[in-house]
Enzyme design. Structure first.
Site, PDB file in Angstrom:
ATOM      1  N   HIS A   1      29.985  59.047  68.364  1.00 39.59           N
ATOM      2  CA  HIS A   1      30.377  57.742  68.898  1.00 39.59           C
ATOM      3  C   HIS A   1      29.421  57.366  70.027  1.00 39.59           C
ATOM      4  O   HIS A   1      28.948  58.236  70.756  1.00 39.59           O
ATOM      5  CB  HIS A   1      31.822  57.827  69.416  1.00 39.59           C
ATOM      6  CG  HIS A   1      32.394  56.508  69.809  1.00 39.59           C
ATOM      7  ND1 HIS A   1      32.674  55.516  68.890  1.00 39.59           N
ATOM      8  CD2 HIS A   1      32.745  56.016  71.019  1.00 39.59           C
ATOM      9  CE1 HIS A   1      33.179  54.464  69.535  1.00 39.59           C
ATOM     10  NE2 HIS A   1      33.223  54.746  70.826  1.00 39.59           N
TER      11      HIS A   1
ATOM     12  N   CYS B   1      30.514  51.181  66.235  1.00 38.03           N
ATOM     13  CA  CYS B   1      30.014  51.425  67.593  1.00 38.03           C
ATOM     14  C   CYS B   1      28.505  51.245  67.711  1.00 38.03           C
ATOM     15  O   CYS B   1      28.022  50.622  68.662  1.00 38.03           O
ATOM     16  CB  CYS B   1      30.454  52.802  68.084  1.00 38.03           C
ATOM     17  SG  CYS B   1      29.831  54.200  67.126  1.00 38.03           S
TER      18      CYS B   1
ATOM     19  N   HIS C   1      32.516  49.751  74.288  1.00 38.61           N
ATOM     20  CA  HIS C   1      32.325  50.365  72.971  1.00 38.61           C
ATOM     21  C   HIS C   1      33.240  49.710  71.953  1.00 38.61           C
ATOM     22  O   HIS C   1      34.100  48.900  72.295  1.00 38.61           O
ATOM     23  CB  HIS C   1      32.586  51.877  73.047  1.00 38.61           C
ATOM     24  CG  HIS C   1      34.004  52.242  73.360  1.00 38.61           C
ATOM     25  ND1 HIS C   1      34.779  53.010  72.534  1.00 38.61           N
ATOM     26  CD2 HIS C   1      34.802  51.929  74.408  1.00 38.61           C
ATOM     27  CE1 HIS C   1      35.974  53.184  73.053  1.00 38.61           C
ATOM     28  NE2 HIS C   1      36.008  52.535  74.196  1.00 38.61           N
TER      29      HIS C   1
END
Length: 144
Positions: A89, A38, A101
């Site tokens: 994240h 990510c 993402h």
């Protein structure tokens, strides 16, 4: 004299990056289209779309720019989550409730912020650069 640039150019640039990266599998520590995590995806997206250098890790990226309330999200804002497990994240908000993402289960994709999972683990958002500057960077790179 600065050119007037529409903020929609930011969303368009992010959607172009989605097209470019879509289907790339998630790989922890990955930094290429063969597999990306990510934070590396955010590095690539911001470099390619806006000529902005972001740090490599989520922990460093969450310190970039200014804090933004969830109700004031704009395209180009980084969104951060604290899901179960050892890693946080990060994604980038593209507008209309969606963010781009690298999903650990589905690879690079667009997801809804109000999805039950992402809504539960939403942590914070940061604006790494003022939107007028982001838009201007896109416009200038398109002229080149």
């Amino acid at each position: 004299m600065p050119t007037q640039v529409s903020p929609a150019i930011i969303r368009d640039a992010l959607l172009d990056e989605h097209e470019r990266w879509m289907g790339t599998p998630y790989t922890l520590g990955g930094t290429s289209r063969r597999g990306v995590d990510c934070s590396s995806l955010m590095q690539h997206v911001f470099t390619e779309a806006f000529s902005v250098d972001l740090p490599r890790t989520t922990e460093e990226q969450v310190q970039e720019g200014d804090w933004v309330s969830r109700t004031d999200l704009k395209a180009g804002d980084l969104v951060f989550f604290q899901p179960p497990g050892p890693y946080n994240h990060v994604g980038v908000y593209v507008g209309d409730g969606y963010f781009l993402h690298a999903s650990s289960s589905k690879g690079v994709k667009l997801s809804r912020l109000d999805n039950v999972y992402w809504g539960r683990y939403y942590w914070q958002a940061r604006r790494p650069m003022e939107r007028t500057q982001l838009a201007l960077r896109v416009a200038l790179s398109n002229e080149g």
